[in-house]
Design an enzyme around this catalytic site. Structure first.
Site, PDB file in Angstrom:
ATOM      1  N   ARG A   1       6.214 -13.239   1.847  1.00 41.79           N
ATOM      2  CA  ARG A   1       5.834 -13.264   3.261  1.00 41.79           C
ATOM      3  C   ARG A   1       4.895 -14.429   3.506  1.00 41.79           C
ATOM      4  NH1 ARG A   1       5.500  -7.311   4.070  1.00 41.79           N
ATOM      5  NH2 ARG A   1       6.409  -6.447   2.163  1.00 41.79           N
TER       6      ARG A   1
ATOM      7  N   ASP B   1      10.426  -5.097   8.158  1.00 43.05           N
ATOM      8  CA  ASP B   1       9.467  -4.111   8.647  1.00 43.05           C
ATOM      9  C   ASP B   1       9.803  -3.564  10.019  1.00 43.05           C
ATOM     10  OD1 ASP B   1       7.665  -2.903   7.111  1.00 43.05           O
ATOM     11  OD2 ASP B   1       6.232  -4.542   7.076  1.00 43.05           O
TER      12      ASP B   1
ATOM     13  N   ASP C   1       2.055 -10.840   7.755  1.00 53.51           N
ATOM     14  CA  ASP C   1       2.564 -10.117   6.575  1.00 53.51           C
ATOM     15  C   ASP C   1       3.936  -9.532   6.848  1.00 53.51           C
ATOM     16  OD1 ASP C   1       0.780  -8.568   8.356  1.00 53.51           O
ATOM     17  OD2 ASP C   1       1.458  -6.864   7.163  1.00 53.51           O
TER      18      ASP C   1
ATOM     19  N   ARG D   1      14.592  -0.152  -0.055  1.00 53.81           N
ATOM     20  CA  ARG D   1      14.827  -1.334   0.779  1.00 53.81           C
ATOM     21  C   ARG D   1      15.377  -2.476  -0.073  1.00 53.81           C
ATOM     22  NH1 ARG D   1      10.133  -3.179   4.737  1.00 53.81           N
ATOM     23  NH2 ARG D   1       8.987  -3.860   2.910  1.00 53.81           N
TER      24      ARG D   1
ATOM     25  N   GLY E   1       0.812  -1.217   0.000  1.00 48.19           N
ATOM     26  CA  GLY E   1       0.000   0.000   0.000  1.00 48.19           C
ATOM     27  C   GLY E   1       0.842   1.262   0.000  1.00 48.19           C
ATOM     28  N   ARG E   2       2.100   1.111   0.354  1.00 43.73           N
ATOM     29  CA  ARG E   2       3.001   2.276   0.324  1.00 43.73           C
ATOM     30  C   ARG E   2       4.391   1.817  -0.098  1.00 43.73           C
ATOM     31  NH1 ARG E   2       4.862   2.683   6.608  1.00 43.73           N
ATOM     32  NH2 ARG E   2       4.150   0.602   7.072  1.00 43.73           N
TER      33      ARG E   2
ATOM     34  N   LYS F   1       9.781   2.162  -0.274  1.00 45.79           N
ATOM     35  CA  LYS F   1       8.750   2.329   0.755  1.00 45.79           C
ATOM     36  C   LYS F   1       8.426   3.820   0.785  1.00 45.79           C
ATOM     37  CE  LYS F   1       7.961   0.455   5.365  1.00 45.79           C
ATOM     38  NZ  LYS F   1       8.580  -0.393   6.394  1.00 45.79           N
TER      39      LYS F   1
HETATM   40  P1  AMP Z   1       2.654  -2.550   8.230  1.00 42.19           P
HETATM   41  O1  AMP Z   1       1.910  -2.443   9.508  1.00 42.19           O
HETATM   42  O2  AMP Z   1       3.622  -1.449   8.036  1.00 42.19           O
HETATM   43  O3  AMP Z   1       3.271  -3.890   8.041  1.00 42.19           O
HETATM   44  O4  AMP Z   1       1.574  -2.360   7.079  1.00 42.19           O
HETATM   45  C1  AMP Z   1       0.394  -3.096   6.997  1.00 42.19           C
HETATM   46  C2  AMP Z   1      -0.358  -2.765   5.738  1.00 42.19           C
HETATM   47  O5  AMP Z   1      -0.776  -1.412   5.740  1.00 42.19           O
HETATM   48  C3  AMP Z   1       0.414  -2.958   4.448  1.00 42.19           C
HETATM   49  O6  AMP Z   1      -0.477  -3.446   3.488  1.00 42.19           O
HETATM   50  C4  AMP Z   1       0.872  -1.565   4.120  1.00 42.19           C
HETATM   51  O7  AMP Z   1       1.107  -1.408   2.738  1.00 42.19           O
HETATM   52  C5  AMP Z   1      -0.328  -0.746   4.570  1.00 42.19           C
HETATM   53  N1  AMP Z   1       0.049   0.635   4.903  1.00 42.19           N
HETATM   54  C6  AMP Z   1       0.714   1.048   6.001  1.00 42.19           C
HETATM   55  N2  AMP Z   1       0.883   2.392   5.964  1.00 42.19           N
HETATM   56  C7  AMP Z   1       0.320   2.842   4.829  1.00 42.19           C
HETATM   57  C8  AMP Z   1       0.164   4.129   4.222  1.00 42.19           C
HETATM   58  N3  AMP Z   1       0.641   5.235   4.780  1.00 42.19           N
HETATM   59  N4  AMP Z   1      -0.493   4.179   3.047  1.00 42.19           N
HETATM   60  C9  AMP Z   1      -0.985   3.075   2.465  1.00 42.19           C
HETATM   61  N5  AMP Z   1      -0.870   1.849   2.978  1.00 42.19           N
HETATM   62  C10 AMP Z   1      -0.225   1.714   4.148  1.00 42.19           C
HETATM   63 MG    MG Z   2       4.418  -4.753   6.773  1.00 44.39          MG
END
Ligand code: AMP
Ligand code: MG
Length: 499
Positions: free
Chosen positions: A190, A269, A259, A183, A99-100, A120
């Site tokens: 995963r 992460d 994930d 990264r 998502g990012r 990222k």
């Molecule tokens: P994480 O907790 O960082 O492992 O992220 C969990 C999920 O949330 C993943 O699918 C990320 O891509 C999404 N995500 C986290 N932060 C953002 C953001 N600022 N914009 C879009 N997606 C996000």
């Molecule tokens: Mg993650």
């Protein structure tokens, strides 16, 4: 799907060979990084660039910076957003995905290893849900710093090649500068990648993914009788070892969702992670982990829980007969605690400077547990305590007299010395290499990030990075970096899922 808008550049900083994009069509969405207004290089990792066979100078030049910011897509890149699902704090989220983040492509490093180059913070993708797809400068620098510290500690990890600030202001609880982190990972496969295809597409899609994972990470399994069961075992082996290594340096990942658990066995992460100071197995720093699910001492149990989710995704491939598949997978999962326990004991023996040739595992386990209990009761700093044992093994009593309560410690020390009365120079060197002097102390990390983000001053970041890049050599000039945070700071310390 997706549109390619950014201009392709002519030169070749990277030589890509993108197996994921090529072999797993349908497992991702082709996508393009967002364009940012004012890219500026904050940090490039010259050592890692060398390891990857890249020209750090070219990365730091105008065209390199444009690439690292996502403003220009380099020749040979096939930027994609990877699909994955995941169990987050025990709840299944059927669609997470990049998502990012974006996978730019793969390169072969100087050791012949295939490495992902990924962004990222490169803007929204079809997986962004309500997020903005962006990353703050603070979160990017945190991942850089802690990942590099882990690498220097010898722990398998994804790493950071560069951080570029974007000139954007990002809205979080307050406005913050934006950044793109580059990264590098053995892959971004995963547990959650398997869960996604198991949930949405069924066994044949999972088989294709598993075959890819085997080719990429465990090629020796391709010819095995039961390759998918072996894959589960291989991932369990790596995770048993990885978590033991985390525990050995006091690392708390903080958000061990499925994930965030790799198939390769690399740490991935760096969000709310932090290092333990005064030892207590229930230590948690993450602001979103109110129940302590991902506390220091829970991490092995959680790794096993996550492996069970991988096993579920693989079941139809393990055996056509469900009962037989479950029995085979359960055997792997049931072996995990003992397997991890053996890895943990070997990490702890190295830390205590105990030779590994004894058969008295139970005795060594008790010796270790009793040392940890002593730390827990005395609220003693984990890193300093083990380093003090190394000093003591060298005949230097200063740190141990300062840290440990004399009576309790005398009794334990007696047992420790009886167990291992002497050590060769080689054994002492090994003990030193198992007990770092410097870890990224939480208050130092925060101070370094605050200076960078609020004051635009990177000097504290660079200084701390230099310290944690050499964690085992004690240096008088860096003495303050070996000190824990004041207890009142640690008591209130909270980490946030940096986004
Ligand atoms: P994480 O907790 O960082 O492992 O992220 C969990 C999920 O949330 C993943 O699918 C990320 O891509 C999404 N995500 C986290 N932060 C953002 C953001 N600022 N914009 C879009 N997606 C996000
Ligand atoms: Mg993650």
């Amino acid at each position: 799907m997706g549109i390619v808008t950014a201009a392709e550049t002519g030169s070749a900083i990277f030589t890509f060979d993108n197996t994921y994009a090529r072999e797993l069509e349908g497992y991702y969405v082709p996508w393009t990084p967002a364009t940012v207004p004012e890219p500026q290089l904050v940090k490039v990792n010259a050592g890692l660039a060398r390891e990857l066979g890249l020209d750090a100078g070219a990365l730091a030049a105008a065209e390199g910076i444009n690439i690292l910011a996502g403003n220009s897509v380099p020749v040979g890149a096939t930027p994609i957003a990877q699909a994955y699902a995941g169990h987050q704090f025990g709840q299944f989220s059927p669609q997470l995905g990049d998502g990012r983040a974006l996978l730019l492509g793969e390169i072969i490093d100087r050791h012949g290893q295939r490495r992902d180059i990924a962004f990222k913070g490169s803007g929204p993708t079809p997986f962004s849900r309500r997020g903005d797809g962006k990353c703050t400068l603070g979160a990017a620098l945190r991942e850089y710093l802690i990942g590099e510290a882990m690498a220097a500690l010898g722990i398998p990890t994804t790493r950071s090649l560069a951080v570029v600030s974007t000139g954007e202001t990002i809205r979080r609880d307050r406005p913050l500068p934006g950044a793109v982190l580059t990264r590098v990972a053995a892959s971004h496969l995963r547990v959650g990648t398997f869960e996604f295809f198991a949930a949405h597409q069924g066994p044949e899609a999972v088989r294709k993914l598993a075959d890819y994972a085997i080719r990429r990470h465990y090629p020796e399994l391709a010819e095995a009788d039961r390759p998918y069961l072996e894959l589960l075992k291989a991932v369990a082996d790596r995770q048993a070892e990885l978590v033991a290594r985390w525990l050995g340096v006091g690392f708390i990942h903080g958000v061990m969702n499925t994930d965030n658990m790799t198939i390769s066995g690399e740490t991935i992460d760096y969000g709310p992670c932090a290092f333990i100071e005064a030892y207590h197995p229930r230590t948690v720093f993450s602001s979103i982990d109110a129940s302590g699910r991902y506390a220091y001492g829970q991490q092995a149990a959680i790794a096993r829980w996550n492996l069970a989710r991988l096993a579920e995704s693989l079941l139809p491939l393990i055996d056509a007969d469900t009962e037989r598949a479950v029995a085979a997978a359960t055997e792997v999962l049931d072996a995990f605690p003992e397997q991890h326990g053996a890895c943990w004991l070997s990490v702890m023996r190295a830390k205590l400077g105990l030779s590994a040739d004894t058969v008295d595992a139970a005795g060594d386990r008790a010796l270790t547990d009793d040392f940890l209990t002593l730390l827990q009761h005395g609220r003693i700093d984990f890193t300093q305590a083990f380093r003090a044992l190394y000093d003591l093994a060298r005949g230097n009593t200063e740190a141990s007299s300062r840290l440990f309560p004399p009576a309790e410690f005398a009794a334990w020390r007696q047992r420790w010395q009886t167990r291992q009365p002497e050590r060769s120079e080689t054994a002492l060197a090994a003990m030193r290499g198992a007990n770092p002097c410097y870890i990224p102390r939480n208050h130092r990390v925060e101070a370094a990030l605050d200076a960078a983000v609020d004051g635009g001053d990177l000097q504290p970041f660079e200084r701390l990075l230099a310290v944690v890049e050499q964690p085992f050599d004690e240096r008088a000039a860096d003495a303050e970096f070996a000190e824990p945070a004041p207890p009142e700071v640690t008591a209130c310390y909270q980490t946030f899922c940096g986004t």
